[in-house]
Design a protein around this motif. Sequence first.
Motif, PDB file in Angstrom:
ATOM      1  N   ALA A   1      29.882  72.082  33.837  1.00 22.58           N
ATOM      2  CA  ALA A   1      28.692  71.237  33.731  1.00 22.58           C
ATOM      3  C   ALA A   1      27.941  71.548  32.448  1.00 22.58           C
ATOM      4  CB  ALA A   1      27.785  71.456  34.934  1.00 22.58           C
ATOM      5  N   LEU A   2      27.415  70.520  31.844  1.00 21.36           N
ATOM      6  CA  LEU A   2      26.444  70.711  30.767  1.00 21.36           C
ATOM      7  C   LEU A   2      25.094  71.012  31.392  1.00 21.36           C
ATOM      8  CD1 LEU A   2      27.492  67.870  28.284  1.00 21.36           C
ATOM      9  CD2 LEU A   2      28.264  70.229  28.401  1.00 21.36           C
ATOM     10  N   PRO A   3      24.160  71.597  30.658  1.00 17.99           N
ATOM     11  CA  PRO A   3      22.875  72.007  31.250  1.00 17.99           C
ATOM     12  C   PRO A   3      22.102  70.858  31.889  1.00 17.99           C
ATOM     13  CG  PRO A   3      23.175  73.061  29.129  1.00 17.99           C
ATOM     14  CD  PRO A   3      24.289  72.069  29.269  1.00 17.99           C
ATOM     15  N   THR A   4      22.325  69.639  31.427  1.00 23.83           N
ATOM     16  CA  THR A   4      21.597  68.483  31.957  1.00 23.83           C
ATOM     17  C   THR A   4      22.337  67.776  33.085  1.00 23.83           C
ATOM     18  OG1 THR A   4      22.591  67.185  30.172  1.00 23.83           O
ATOM     19  CG2 THR A   4      20.371  68.027  29.796  1.00 23.83           C
ATOM     20  N   ALA A   5      23.467  68.309  33.538  1.00 17.49           N
ATOM     21  CA  ALA A   5      24.307  67.634  34.530  1.00 17.49           C
ATOM     22  C   ALA A   5      23.648  67.593  35.907  1.00 17.49           C
ATOM     23  CB  ALA A   5      25.645  68.350  34.623  1.00 17.49           C
ATOM     24  N   LYS A   6      23.983  66.536  36.639  1.00 16.89           N
ATOM     25  CA  LYS A   6      23.506  66.380  38.017  1.00 16.89           C
ATOM     26  C   LYS A   6      24.674  65.981  38.905  1.00 16.89           C
ATOM     27  CE  LYS A   6      18.921  64.833  36.536  1.00 16.89           C
ATOM     28  NZ  LYS A   6      17.961  63.692  36.546  1.00 16.89           N
ATOM     29  N   ILE A   7      24.783  66.640  40.057  1.00 11.92           N
ATOM     30  CA  ILE A   7      25.805  66.310  41.053  1.00 11.92           C
ATOM     31  C   ILE A   7      25.095  66.081  42.376  1.00 11.92           C
ATOM     32  CG2 ILE A   7      27.814  67.136  42.319  1.00 11.92           C
ATOM     33  CD1 ILE A   7      28.543  68.842  39.913  1.00 11.92           C
ATOM     34  N   ALA A   8      25.309  64.918  42.964  1.00 11.60           N
ATOM     35  CA  ALA A   8      24.614  64.598  44.210  1.00 11.60           C
ATOM     36  C   ALA A   8      25.287  63.424  44.895  1.00 11.60           C
ATOM     37  CB  ALA A   8      23.149  64.261  43.924  1.00 11.60           C
ATOM     38  N   VAL A   9      24.895  63.187  46.150  1.00 14.37           N
ATOM     39  CA  VAL A   9      25.399  62.033  46.882  1.00 14.37           C
ATOM     40  C   VAL A   9      24.933  60.751  46.201  1.00 14.37           C
ATOM     41  CG1 VAL A   9      25.265  60.767  49.065  1.00 14.37           C
ATOM     42  CG2 VAL A   9      25.557  63.246  49.070  1.00 14.37           C
ATOM     43  N   MET A  10      23.711  60.789  45.663  1.00 16.14           N
ATOM     44  CA  MET A  10      23.167  59.663  44.910  1.00 16.14           C
ATOM     45  C   MET A  10      22.050  60.164  44.016  1.00 16.14           C
ATOM     46  SD  MET A  10      21.046  57.684  47.946  1.00 16.14           S
ATOM     47  CE  MET A  10      22.432  57.699  49.074  1.00 16.14           C
ATOM     48  N   GLY A  11      21.589  59.320  43.095  1.00 21.56           N
ATOM     49  CA  GLY A  11      20.498  59.690  42.213  1.00 21.56           C
ATOM     50  C   GLY A  11      19.195  59.852  42.965  1.00 21.56           C
ATOM     51  N   ALA A  12      18.236  60.530  42.336  1.00 14.69           N
ATOM     52  CA  ALA A  12      16.971  60.852  43.003  1.00 14.69           C
ATOM     53  C   ALA A  12      16.237  59.598  43.463  1.00 14.69           C
ATOM     54  CB  ALA A  12      16.097  61.674  42.064  1.00 14.69           C
ATOM     55  N   GLU A  13      16.166  58.589  42.621  1.00 12.55           N
ATOM     56  CA  GLU A  13      15.423  57.379  42.980  1.00 12.55           C
ATOM     57  C   GLU A  13      16.013  56.709  44.210  1.00 12.55           C
ATOM     58  OE1 GLU A  13      14.049  53.097  41.026  1.00 12.55           O
ATOM     59  OE2 GLU A  13      14.951  54.644  39.762  1.00 12.55           O
ATOM     60  N   ALA A  14      17.328  56.549  44.226  1.00 12.65           N
ATOM     61  CA  ALA A  14      17.987  55.921  45.369  1.00 12.65           C
ATOM     62  C   ALA A  14      17.846  56.769  46.624  1.00 12.65           C
ATOM     63  CB  ALA A  14      19.460  55.690  45.057  1.00 12.65           C
ATOM     64  N   ALA A  15      17.941  58.098  46.457  1.00 13.31           N
ATOM     65  CA  ALA A  15      17.850  58.990  47.620  1.00 13.31           C
ATOM     66  C   ALA A  15      16.468  58.944  48.255  1.00 13.31           C
ATOM     67  CB  ALA A  15      18.187  60.412  47.195  1.00 13.31           C
ATOM     68  N   VAL A  16      15.414  59.003  47.436  1.00 15.75           N
ATOM     69  CA  VAL A  16      14.045  58.966  47.960  1.00 15.75           C
ATOM     70  C   VAL A  16      13.798  57.644  48.667  1.00 15.75           C
ATOM     71  CG1 VAL A  16      11.611  58.906  47.291  1.00 15.75           C
ATOM     72  CG2 VAL A  16      13.144  60.612  46.289  1.00 15.75           C
ATOM     73  N   ASN A  17      14.283  56.558  48.090  1.00 20.22           N
ATOM     74  CA  ASN A  17      14.095  55.250  48.722  1.00 20.22           C
ATOM     75  C   ASN A  17      14.852  55.160  50.039  1.00 20.22           C
ATOM     76  OD1 ASN A  17      13.122  52.383  48.480  1.00 20.22           O
ATOM     77  ND2 ASN A  17      15.319  52.011  48.614  1.00 20.22           N
ATOM     78  N   ALA A  18      16.064  55.754  50.071  1.00 19.96           N
ATOM     79  CA  ALA A  18      16.868  55.704  51.290  1.00 19.96           C
ATOM     80  C   ALA A  18      16.211  56.465  52.433  1.00 19.96           C
ATOM     81  CB  ALA A  18      18.255  56.265  51.012  1.00 19.96           C
ATOM     82  N   VAL A  19      15.634  57.619  52.107  1.00 20.35           N
ATOM     83  CA  VAL A  19      15.083  58.485  53.153  1.00 20.35           C
ATOM     84  C   VAL A  19      13.662  58.071  53.536  1.00 20.35           C
ATOM     85  CG1 VAL A  19      14.444  60.860  53.725  1.00 20.35           C
ATOM     86  CG2 VAL A  19      16.542  60.401  52.433  1.00 20.35           C
ATOM     87  N   TYR A  20      12.867  57.656  52.536  1.00 16.96           N
ATOM     88  CA  TYR A  20      11.422  57.448  52.773  1.00 16.96           C
ATOM     89  C   TYR A  20      10.982  55.994  52.586  1.00 16.96           C
ATOM     90  CZ  TYR A  20      11.364  62.536  52.349  1.00 16.96           C
ATOM     91  OH  TYR A  20      11.602  63.882  52.520  1.00 16.96           O
ATOM     92  N   ALA A  21      11.891  55.051  52.701  1.00 18.20           N
ATOM     93  CA  ALA A  21      11.553  53.651  52.426  1.00 18.20           C
ATOM     94  C   ALA A  21      10.368  53.172  53.265  1.00 18.20           C
ATOM     95  CB  ALA A  21      12.766  52.758  52.666  1.00 18.20           C
ATOM     96  N   ASN A  22      10.383  53.445  54.555  1.00 19.06           N
ATOM     97  CA  ASN A  22       9.306  52.972  55.427  1.00 19.06           C
ATOM     98  C   ASN A  22       7.979  53.642  55.092  1.00 19.06           C
ATOM     99  OD1 ASN A  22      11.083  51.306  56.761  1.00 19.06           O
ATOM    100  ND2 ASN A  22      11.543  52.807  58.374  1.00 19.06           N
ATOM    101  N   LYS A  23       8.038  54.936  54.820  1.00 23.10           N
ATOM    102  CA  LYS A  23       6.809  55.670  54.511  1.00 23.10           C
ATOM    103  C   LYS A  23       6.216  55.193  53.188  1.00 23.10           C
ATOM    104  CE  LYS A  23       4.845  60.252  54.891  1.00 23.10           C
ATOM    105  NZ  LYS A  23       5.092  61.641  55.313  1.00 23.10           N
ATOM    106  N   ILE A  24       7.081  54.957  52.207  1.00 22.39           N
ATOM    107  CA  ILE A  24       6.618  54.467  50.903  1.00 22.39           C
ATOM    108  C   ILE A  24       5.954  53.102  51.067  1.00 22.39           C
ATOM    109  CG2 ILE A  24       7.395  53.638  48.630  1.00 22.39           C
ATOM    110  CD1 ILE A  24       9.593  55.813  48.770  1.00 22.39           C
ATOM    111  N   ALA A  25       6.574  52.236  51.855  1.00 20.37           N
ATOM    112  CA  ALA A  25       6.027  50.899  52.066  1.00 20.37           C
ATOM    113  C   ALA A  25       4.683  50.931  52.779  1.00 20.37           C
ATOM    114  CB  ALA A  25       7.021  50.058  52.855  1.00 20.37           C
ATOM    115  N   ALA A  26       4.460  51.976  53.580  1.00 25.06           N
ATOM    116  CA  ALA A  26       3.210  52.068  54.348  1.00 25.06           C
ATOM    117  C   ALA A  26       2.033  52.579  53.519  1.00 25.06           C
ATOM    118  CB  ALA A  26       3.425  52.976  55.558  1.00 25.06           C
TER     119      ALA A  26
END
Length: 510
Positions: free
Chosen positions: A415-440
């Motif tokens: 990995a380079l120092p800026t590399a990211k490994i995840a199921v999905m990117g941060a924006e998509a992950a936060v929306n997936a988990v907290y969509a209802n809370k964000i909308a409220a």
Amino acid sequence: MTLDSEALEQLRKRVRAGGAEKYHAANAAKGKLFARERVALLVDEGSFVEDGTYANALADGLPADGVVTGQATIDGRPVCLMANDSTVKAGSWGARTVEKIIRIIERAYAAGMPMVYLVDSAGARITDQVDLFPGRRGAGKIFWNQVRASGSIPQVCALFGPSAAGGAYIPAFCDVVAMVEGNASMYLGSDRMVEMVTGEKTTLEEMGGARVHCAESGVGHFLCKTEADALKVVRDYLSYLPANWTQAPPAVAAVDAPATVDLAALVPASERQAFDMRRYVKGLLDADSFLEIQALWAKELTIGFGRLNGEVVGVVANNSMFKGGVLFVDSADKATRFVQLCDAFNVPLLFLSDVPGFMVGTAVEKQGIIRHGAKMITAISEATVPKICVVVRKAYGAGLYAMAGPGFEPDATIALPTAKIAVMGAEAAVNAVYANKIAAIVDADERAAFVAAKRAEYERDIDIVRLASELVIDAIVEPHELRTELVRRYAAAKGKERHFSRRRHGVTPV
């Protein structure tokens, strides 16, 4: 009949001259060379030894039965080759044509040397179909031999004119196909046949021209402006490959990477900003050593041969300049075939990952994205050559798997120092988990602060140092260290054991 010297020389001249002068003139007007000129331009001077020169010599107007076959050297290395002579009945196949092609492929396979196809043929002679089509040594035996030779010896095609009907499968069974724009075409049915069968009015160029196959269908690999360019592709391509599957790719003297390329500066800090991975590849490899394959098709993935310290590597790299680097059906197929090619001929693989994952949506699901993705992941799994995964910027979701991530037994995951490994990117992950809370959350500032906090929390969870500490990542290197790191690791992996599975073969999800 007995031939004196003069009669023999006259026979030789007739055979070597090919078809009537008017056909030579017509080809020249299209920028096409005579088949024997193509052979002479391709091979080392004086090295060509021809077979079957007098095939069909007793027939009228069928010199060599329309195909030149034999053995030669290219850059001092032996090859077998065939070249259709389009001045003889448009390069069509007769029974002796087919037999000559079968024999030269059999020789290439038996001797373990590359097979080169210089194709320019209107297909089978319908008038001769009983003699050439159905039998045990009929046209089907050409393809049987090509399939048997696939992965055993390199097979490369340069296409200068039509490759019609069943003959279109000769290029299809080759490792790569170089096509001359404006003249080369591949099609199963002519434009007249298509109109008769389907009612569609088209042209050979619209249906099966060089640009169509190199940019849309993926059957072509190199789009060339001239015949000389296509012949150069053949020479260049073979320079990266061994003569056969039992040998190592040919090494050359080491060349430094380009001094003008700053790898760190090429990669933007924001993962939303695209950059051209082709420039990164060229800056990492030995200067001027990268031969890109299928540059016009499925451009979200870059593949090709290059050299690291003089040694051949096969590169598979995501390119965010095109479709964000997301993997589609075509790019999965593109990777699959290239990985199999490299594994067949002992070429180590280098994966440069900057992938958001596979594409989603109704259209790609109907196209079978799961099946095609599974095919790519199968090829990655089965490849036993040394393979190294470098996460240049990101590897999300199944994209990590498709780019030879840790679960697929790479020899290293770097990995380079800026590399990211995840199921999905941060924006998509936060929306997936907290969509209802964000909308409220009614207040915009409060909502933005909440999202920012959750994104930061997610980023900490996938921190690259944490992944290294848990042995997911084998090394974190600076961009300027990457080339040296790769050279050392490939050298260490040279003697690896290459058995994969106890079986005859798998069942590929094609």
